[in-house]
Design an enzyme around this catalytic site. Sequence first.
Site, short mmCIF file in Angstrom:
data_model
loop_
_atom_site.label_atom_id
_atom_site.label_comp_id
_atom_site.label_asym_id
_atom_site.label_seq_id
_atom_site.Cartn_x
_atom_site.Cartn_y
_atom_site.Cartn_z
N SER A 139 -2.73 6.35 -13.64
CA SER A 139 -3.77 6.23 -14.69
C SER A 139 -4.30 4.82 -14.90
O SER A 139 -5.19 4.62 -15.73
CB SER A 139 -3.29 6.77 -16.04
OG SER A 139 -3.28 8.17 -16.04
N ASN A 175 -6.17 14.01 -9.44
CA ASN A 175 -6.88 14.57 -10.60
C ASN A 175 -6.48 16.05 -10.71
O ASN A 175 -5.76 16.57 -9.86
CB ASN A 175 -8.40 14.38 -10.48
CG ASN A 175 -8.93 14.98 -9.20
OD1 ASN A 175 -8.55 16.10 -8.83
ND2 ASN A 175 -9.79 14.25 -8.50
N VAL A 179 -6.16 5.65 -5.18
CA VAL A 179 -4.93 5.91 -4.41
C VAL A 179 -4.93 7.33 -3.83
O VAL A 179 -4.42 7.56 -2.74
CB VAL A 179 -3.70 5.60 -5.31
CG1 VAL A 179 -3.46 6.65 -6.35
CG2 VAL A 179 -2.45 5.39 -4.46
N ASP A 180 -5.55 8.24 -4.55
CA ASP A 180 -5.65 9.63 -4.11
C ASP A 180 -6.39 9.69 -2.76
O ASP A 180 -5.92 10.29 -1.77
CB ASP A 180 -6.43 10.42 -5.19
CG ASP A 180 -6.34 11.92 -5.03
OD1 ASP A 180 -5.62 12.37 -4.12
OD2 ASP A 180 -6.99 12.64 -5.82
N GLY A 218 -5.95 2.88 -12.96
CA GLY A 218 -7.17 2.51 -12.23
C GLY A 218 -8.38 3.07 -12.93
O GLY A 218 -8.69 2.71 -14.08
N VAL A 219 -9.05 4.02 -12.25
CA VAL A 219 -10.27 4.62 -12.81
C VAL A 219 -10.01 5.27 -14.17
O VAL A 219 -10.89 5.27 -15.04
CB VAL A 219 -10.79 5.69 -11.80
CG1 VAL A 219 -12.00 6.41 -12.35
CG2 VAL A 219 -11.13 5.02 -10.49
N TYR A 220 -8.81 5.77 -14.40
CA TYR A 220 -8.53 6.44 -15.68
C TYR A 220 -8.33 5.48 -16.84
O TYR A 220 -8.15 5.90 -17.98
CB TYR A 220 -7.32 7.38 -15.54
CG TYR A 220 -7.66 8.71 -14.86
CD1 TYR A 220 -8.94 8.96 -14.37
CD2 TYR A 220 -6.70 9.71 -14.74
CE1 TYR A 220 -9.26 10.15 -13.75
CE2 TYR A 220 -7.01 10.93 -14.13
CZ TYR A 220 -8.29 11.14 -13.63
OH TYR A 220 -8.60 12.33 -13.03
N ASP A 254 0.89 -1.15 0.00
CA ASP A 254 0.00 0.00 0.00
C ASP A 254 0.94 1.21 0.00
O ASP A 254 1.80 1.32 0.88
CB ASP A 254 -0.84 -0.06 1.28
CG ASP A 254 -1.73 1.14 1.47
OD1 ASP A 254 -1.51 2.16 0.79
OD2 ASP A 254 -2.63 1.06 2.32
P1 ADP Z 1 -6.05 6.80 -11.77
O1 ADP Z 1 -7.26 7.67 -11.65
O2 ADP Z 1 -4.80 7.56 -12.12
O3 ADP Z 1 -6.29 5.62 -12.66
P2 ADP Z 1 -6.41 5.18 -9.36
O4 ADP Z 1 -6.23 5.63 -7.95
O5 ADP Z 1 -7.80 4.82 -9.79
O6 ADP Z 1 -5.77 6.32 -10.27
O7 ADP Z 1 -5.46 3.93 -9.64
C1 ADP Z 1 -4.09 4.01 -9.93
C2 ADP Z 1 -3.44 2.73 -9.49
O8 ADP Z 1 -3.20 2.78 -8.09
C3 ADP Z 1 -4.27 1.47 -9.72
O9 ADP Z 1 -3.44 0.47 -10.31
C4 ADP Z 1 -4.73 1.07 -8.33
O10 ADP Z 1 -4.83 -0.36 -8.22
C5 ADP Z 1 -3.56 1.55 -7.51
N1 ADP Z 1 -3.86 1.80 -6.08
C6 ADP Z 1 -5.01 2.10 -5.47
N2 ADP Z 1 -4.83 2.28 -4.16
C7 ADP Z 1 -3.51 2.09 -3.92
C8 ADP Z 1 -2.67 2.13 -2.78
N3 ADP Z 1 -3.16 2.40 -1.55
N4 ADP Z 1 -1.34 1.85 -2.93
C9 ADP Z 1 -0.83 1.59 -4.15
N5 ADP Z 1 -1.55 1.54 -5.27
C10 ADP Z 1 -2.87 1.78 -5.16
#
Ligand code: ADP
Length: 340
Positions: free
Chosen positions: A116, A23, A32-33, A118-120, A9
């Site tokens: 990018s 964002n 992650v944000d 994840g949600v992006y 994490d």
């Molecule tokens: P984005 O909007 O840039 O795609 P996200 O937060 O949706 O950002 O996801 C980016 C990546 O971070 C994804 O691969 C997700 O699995 C990963 N992620 C989410 N939470 C954590 C965390 N606590 N530590 C590390 N990676 C994470």
Amino acid sequence: MPLEIVRNDITKMSVDAIVNAANTTLLGGGGVDGAIHRAAGPQLLEECRKLHGCRTGEAKITCGYHLPCRYVIHTAGPIWQDGHHGERELLTSCYRNSLELADKYHCESVAFPLISSGVYGYPKAQALKVAMDTITQFLLDHDMTVYIVVFSKDAFEVSSKLFKDIEAYIDDVYVDEHLSAPRESMRMRLQSRYLGKAKAYDAAPEPEARSTPILAPQALLDDMLNQVDESFAQMLIRMIDEKHMTDAQCYKRANVDRRLFNKIKNIPDYKPSKQTALAFAIALELSLNETKDMLMKAGFALSHSSKADIVVEYCIMTGNYDIMEINQILFKLDLQPLGY
Ligand code: ADP
């Protein structure tokens, strides 16, 4: 190790800076944000408000507050559309600008999530490739330890063709040796191998015994000690010269820290770890036999009892000397990466 993929994490990483896949508003979000803001506490949002957003591909820095890192670098990744809207360039800028900012703030260690991915919606294997390529390029002329932090192994996709080929190879050599051979036939094989050898030794004449002058035990030992082979460090330096590489090109391609390289070079009897020795073999693009020779000098061997060795052997045999790609495969298989 200058670049390492770890499963963790990101909010738990004790590094100088972690990077937030934010964002453009920088006012917090999900994924992650959200996790970073929750762990850092409300002061992070207060500082972010003063930054007035961040354009896609750019990066801004804040303190880490309750996080175990000194800084958080916020970057806004591109939203994936179809790959023809500058996504790659923008994602490259995210990594490049974040690393430059980290360098400006004298960070020695930085952890990135897969921006990018994840949600992006950026395809994960491609997102990882952009991350690896950009970070590797940056590390060619910067001393920094960079972690790519993946949250779960499912979030991590290696090029599926390569991965399938390697899995098939592991099945061939590893599973064959360990699981499928019935014990009895394995025992027979071993027996005939060793009995055969024993017989061959019995029958063989001893030419050396006759042609070598007879030496007293101490003199014989002295004589043997005078014929010590080339050391690991000597072979490494010789191969660097033969391949017309500079030291820096070699240790960077090996994903080996400069300090460790200097230690190996300056301490004649220094024995590196197996992962480090293999990393140099890959960096120098050695053949399989040369690799075995180099490993032997460090006191190791390539073994079909080790999945990691099989992966490296497969890569050498197929001419794949990309250490980052090899490490991705090793990571995916829960095996120790190469380098140090
Ligand atoms: P984005 O909007 O840039 O795609 P996200 O937060 O949706 O950002 O996801 C980016 C990546 O971070 C994804 O691969 C997700 O699995 C990963 N992620 C989410 N939470 C954590 C965390 N606590 N530590 C590390 N990676 C994470």
